[in-house]
Design a protein around this motif. Sequence first.
Motif, PDB file in Angstrom:
ATOM      1  N   HIS A 148       1.059  -1.063  -0.191  1.00 37.33           N
ATOM      2  CA  HIS A 148      -0.262  -0.167   0.040  1.00 37.33           C
ATOM      3  C   HIS A 148       0.760   1.306  -0.079  1.00 37.33           C
ATOM      4  O   HIS A 148       2.710   0.929   0.310  1.00 37.33           O
ATOM      5  CB  HIS A 148      -1.090  -0.314   0.842  1.00 37.33           C
ATOM      6  CG  HIS A 148      -0.888   0.583   2.203  1.00 37.33           C
ATOM      7  ND1 HIS A 148       0.131  -1.230   3.687  1.00 37.33           N
ATOM      8  CD2 HIS A 148      -0.082   0.871   3.394  1.00 37.33           C
ATOM      9  CE1 HIS A 148       0.496  -0.281   3.879  1.00 37.33           C
ATOM     10  NE2 HIS A 148       0.737   0.975   4.303  1.00 37.33           N
ATOM     11  N   SER A 149      -0.030   2.582  -0.086  1.00 42.08           N
ATOM     12  CA  SER A 149       0.881   3.381  -0.420  1.00 42.08           C
ATOM     13  C   SER A 149       0.385   5.037   0.466  1.00 42.08           C
ATOM     14  O   SER A 149      -0.918   4.701   0.472  1.00 42.08           O
ATOM     15  CB  SER A 149       1.937   3.836  -1.746  1.00 42.08           C
ATOM     16  OG  SER A 149       0.220   4.179  -2.545  1.00 42.08           O
ATOM     17  N   GLU A 150       0.759   5.822   0.308  1.00 47.42           N
ATOM     18  CA  GLU A 150       0.110   7.252   0.722  1.00 47.42           C
ATOM     19  C   GLU A 150       1.288   7.975   0.875  1.00 47.42           C
ATOM     20  O   GLU A 150       2.207   8.469   0.673  1.00 47.42           O
ATOM     21  CB  GLU A 150      -0.265   7.205   2.502  1.00 47.42           C
ATOM     22  CG  GLU A 150       1.757   7.242   2.906  1.00 47.42           C
ATOM     23  CD  GLU A 150       1.420   6.573   5.343  1.00 47.42           C
ATOM     24  OE1 GLU A 150       1.799   7.799   5.382  1.00 47.42           O
ATOM     25  OE2 GLU A 150       0.937   5.893   5.196  1.00 47.42           O
ATOM     26  N   ARG A 151       0.213  10.028   0.647  1.00 46.31           N
ATOM     27  CA  ARG A 151       1.584  10.346   0.283  1.00 46.31           C
ATOM     28  C   ARG A 151       1.020  11.393   1.951  1.00 46.31           C
ATOM     29  O   ARG A 151      -0.050  11.745   1.922  1.00 46.31           O
ATOM     30  CB  ARG A 151       0.836  11.453  -0.566  1.00 46.31           C
ATOM     31  CG  ARG A 151       0.711  12.753  -1.366  1.00 46.31           C
ATOM     32  CD  ARG A 151       0.154  13.615  -2.699  1.00 46.31           C
ATOM     33  NE  ARG A 151       0.254  12.781  -3.672  1.00 46.31           N
ATOM     34  CZ  ARG A 151      -0.397  12.216  -4.861  1.00 46.31           C
ATOM     35  NH1 ARG A 151      -1.609  12.765  -4.254  1.00 46.31           N
ATOM     36  NH2 ARG A 151       0.005  11.526  -5.320  1.00 46.31           N
ATOM     37  N   GLU A 152       1.683  12.199   1.897  1.00 44.30           N
ATOM     38  CA  GLU A 152       1.894  13.400   2.860  1.00 44.30           C
ATOM     39  C   GLU A 152       2.864  14.701   2.458  1.00 44.30           C
ATOM     40  O   GLU A 152       3.211  14.528   1.399  1.00 44.30           O
ATOM     41  CB  GLU A 152       3.173  13.227   4.003  1.00 44.30           C
ATOM     42  CG  GLU A 152       2.777  11.815   5.453  1.00 44.30           C
ATOM     43  CD  GLU A 152       4.100  11.340   5.846  1.00 44.30           C
ATOM     44  OE1 GLU A 152       4.945  12.233   6.005  1.00 44.30           O
ATOM     45  OE2 GLU A 152       4.253  11.286   6.663  1.00 44.30           O
TER      46      GLU A 152
END
Length: 104
Positions: free
Chosen positions: A88-92
Amino acid sequence: MYIVREIFYLQFGRYKEAKVLIDEATQGGLFPQTTGNRVLTDFTGESYRLIFESSYATLADFEQELARDMGVADWKPWYEKFKVLVRHSEREILKQIDIKKLIS
């Protein structure tokens, strides 16, 4: 200034494959060439992360860079190979604060 971190949590044991793809993308000019770009990996914390960090003067600059990079013909085939390695991934998106202005 804004700092954008694209954080990808890799599948266990897939780091070497991801590193090969990162090298390929870097050599092929698929990553933004703006000042302050870095590719990071974890040393502590949740394991097997790749973090792409970039700096932008404005959020509009980030959006323009994102649209330009994703519009490159070689981007989609590269990303198709990369995303199968990711759990999975995320953006900050972080805003850098000028500490001198806060103090005065």
